[in-house]
Design a protein around this motif. Structure first.
Motif, PDB file in Angstrom:
ATOM      1  N   GLU A  13      -7.467  37.509  12.828  1.00 36.07           N
ATOM      2  CA  GLU A  13      -8.519  36.573  13.164  1.00 36.07           C
ATOM      3  C   GLU A  13      -8.959  35.565  12.018  1.00 36.07           C
ATOM      4  N   PRO A  14      -9.168  34.369  12.031  1.00 35.17           N
ATOM      5  CA  PRO A  14      -9.801  33.448  11.052  1.00 35.17           C
ATOM      6  C   PRO A  14     -11.198  34.002  10.656  1.00 35.17           C
ATOM      7  N   ALA A  15     -11.428  34.110   9.354  1.00 36.47           N
ATOM      8  CA  ALA A  15     -12.863  34.603   8.917  1.00 36.47           C
ATOM      9  C   ALA A  15     -13.687  33.604   9.158  1.00 36.47           C
ATOM     10  N   PRO A  16     -15.082  33.987   9.826  1.00 42.32           N
ATOM     11  CA  PRO A  16     -16.024  33.019  10.126  1.00 42.32           C
ATOM     12  C   PRO A  16     -16.545  32.276   8.824  1.00 42.32           C
ATOM     13  N   ALA A  17     -16.793  30.833   9.093  1.00 39.97           N
ATOM     14  CA  ALA A  17     -17.225  30.152   8.028  1.00 39.97           C
ATOM     15  C   ALA A  17     -18.801  30.649   7.563  1.00 39.97           C
ATOM     16  N   PRO A  18     -18.856  30.340   6.431  1.00 40.78           N
ATOM     17  CA  PRO A  18     -20.204  30.773   5.984  1.00 40.78           C
ATOM     18  C   PRO A  18     -21.208  29.830   6.234  1.00 40.78           C
ATOM     19  N   PRO A  19     -22.395  30.488   6.491  1.00 42.48           N
ATOM     20  CA  PRO A  19     -23.697  29.635   6.670  1.00 42.48           C
ATOM     21  C   PRO A  19     -23.719  28.575   5.875  1.00 42.48           C
ATOM     22  N   VAL A  20     -24.259  27.421   5.832  1.00 45.74           N
ATOM     23  CA  VAL A  20     -24.341  26.325   4.842  1.00 45.74           C
ATOM     24  C   VAL A  20     -25.738  25.890   5.181  1.00 45.74           C
ATOM     25  N   PRO A  21     -26.684  25.966   3.952  1.00 46.08           N
ATOM     26  CA  PRO A  21     -28.297  25.369   4.295  1.00 46.08           C
ATOM     27  C   PRO A  21     -28.017  23.888   4.560  1.00 46.08           C
ATOM     28  N   ALA A  22     -28.917  23.544   5.284  1.00 44.86           N
ATOM     29  CA  ALA A  22     -28.946  22.162   5.634  1.00 44.86           C
ATOM     30  C   ALA A  22     -29.231  21.365   4.226  1.00 44.86           C
ATOM     31  N   ALA A  23     -30.341  21.650   3.481  1.00 45.20           N
ATOM     32  CA  ALA A  23     -30.285  20.929   2.223  1.00 45.20           C
ATOM     33  C   ALA A  23     -29.141  20.826   1.481  1.00 45.20           C
ATOM     34  N   LEU A  24     -28.178  21.584   1.209  1.00 43.41           N
ATOM     35  CA  LEU A  24     -26.807  21.528   0.626  1.00 43.41           C
ATOM     36  C   LEU A  24     -26.014  20.642   1.123  1.00 43.41           C
ATOM     37  N   VAL A  25     -26.006  20.591   2.597  1.00 40.16           N
ATOM     38  CA  VAL A  25     -25.356  19.674   3.426  1.00 40.16           C
ATOM     39  C   VAL A  25     -25.918  18.147   3.028  1.00 40.16           C
ATOM     40  N   ASP A  26     -27.148  17.984   3.128  1.00 41.74           N
ATOM     41  CA  ASP A  26     -27.436  16.650   2.800  1.00 41.74           C
ATOM     42  C   ASP A  26     -26.976  16.070   1.272  1.00 41.74           C
ATOM     43  N   HIS A  27     -27.445  17.285   0.411  1.00 37.88           N
ATOM     44  CA  HIS A  27     -26.751  16.704  -0.995  1.00 37.88           C
ATOM     45  C   HIS A  27     -25.446  16.453  -1.068  1.00 37.88           C
ATOM     46  N   ALA A  28     -24.517  17.248  -0.277  1.00 34.52           N
ATOM     47  CA  ALA A  28     -22.974  16.989  -0.262  1.00 34.52           C
ATOM     48  C   ALA A  28     -22.738  15.664   0.309  1.00 34.52           C
ATOM     49  N   ARG A  29     -23.637  15.158   1.442  1.00 34.14           N
ATOM     50  CA  ARG A  29     -23.309  14.003   1.797  1.00 34.14           C
ATOM     51  C   ARG A  29     -23.631  12.979   0.853  1.00 34.14           C
ATOM     52  N   LYS A  30     -24.702  13.048   0.328  1.00 36.84           N
ATOM     53  CA  LYS A  30     -25.036  12.249  -0.840  1.00 36.84           C
ATOM     54  C   LYS A  30     -23.781  11.878  -1.854  1.00 36.84           C
TER      55      LYS A  30
END
Length: 223
Positions: A169-186
């Motif tokens: 079974e595919p390993a579950p995706a690790p949780p990503v903090p929202a702040a890290l997602v915002d920084h990645a979007r920038k």
């Protein structure tokens, strides 16, 4: 047709020398007190011992026994020839001459016995007995009629197939903090503005300094 006779000078010389030696031995034995047939037996004894020793040398090869008795007989014959040439007073023979003539029969008998009955060749050396050679075994081919009939051939049972291993079974995706997602979007927006293309996962992971699973999870949220 008459057969011509050939006179061999060597044979004539041998006969003359033998006759003279025979006569000298007879005269010496007679002077030492051996009369009659005894005086004639002495030269026969000496000559026979000489011939027997020489025959042993010729037939069986050199040996100490044959050479010893050959020299004894030769000395006796030569001694008689010299003694009768005036070196001894045969009218008054010395005591040692009488002693030698009296002891000659026993000496000649001993020499003749040893020459006649001594072994000429040594027996075979004792050694380990040779090992018997293995007997050859004759292989007789079997007759066609006597060969056993082949029995029924049983086919091997098929081996049951092993069950397929379940897919992981595919390993579950690790949780990503929202702040890290915002920084990645920038970061993704800045990359699009600079290059005009969408940022890929490897570049995003390099810019953010995060492991590959987390970078995949962030890229999935940016899509």
């Amino acid at each position: 047709m008459t057969r011509s006779l050939r006179v061999d000078a060597v044979l004539v010389q041998a006969v003359i020398a033998g006759a003279l030696s025979f006569a000298h031995l007879h005269d010496l034995a007679a002077a030492a007190g051996q009369t009659g047939w005894k005086a004639w037996a002495y030269p026969v004894s000496v000559d026979l011992l000489l011939v027997a020793a020489w025959r042993r040398l010729r037939n069986d090869g050199p040996s100490r026994l044959a050479w010893c008795w050959f020299l004894i007989a030769l000395v006796a014959s030569l001694g008689a020839n010299v003694a009768t040439a005036g070196f001894l007073d045969l009218a008054h023979p010395p005591a040692w001459l009488r002693f030698g003539i009296a002891g000659w029969p026993a000496l000649a008998f001993l020499g003749g016995t040893l020459l006649a009955h001594s072994p000429t060749t040594a027996g075979p050396a004792l050694g380990p007995e040779p090992e018997p050679e293995p007997e050859a075994v004759e292989v007789v081919p079997a007759e066609p009629d006597s060969a056993p009939e082949p029995g029924p051939v049983t086919e091997p049972e098929p081996t049951p197939a092993l069950p397929a291993a379940p897919e992981p079974e595919p390993a579950p995706a690790p949780p990503v903090p929202a702040a890290l997602v915002d920084h990645a979007r920038k970061v993704a927006d800045a990359h699009r503005a600079a290059t005009g293309t969408r940022i890929d996962t490897d570049t995003l992971r390099a810019r953010l300094g995060v492991p590959a699973p987390m970078a995949d999870a962030i890229a999935a949220q940016l899509a």
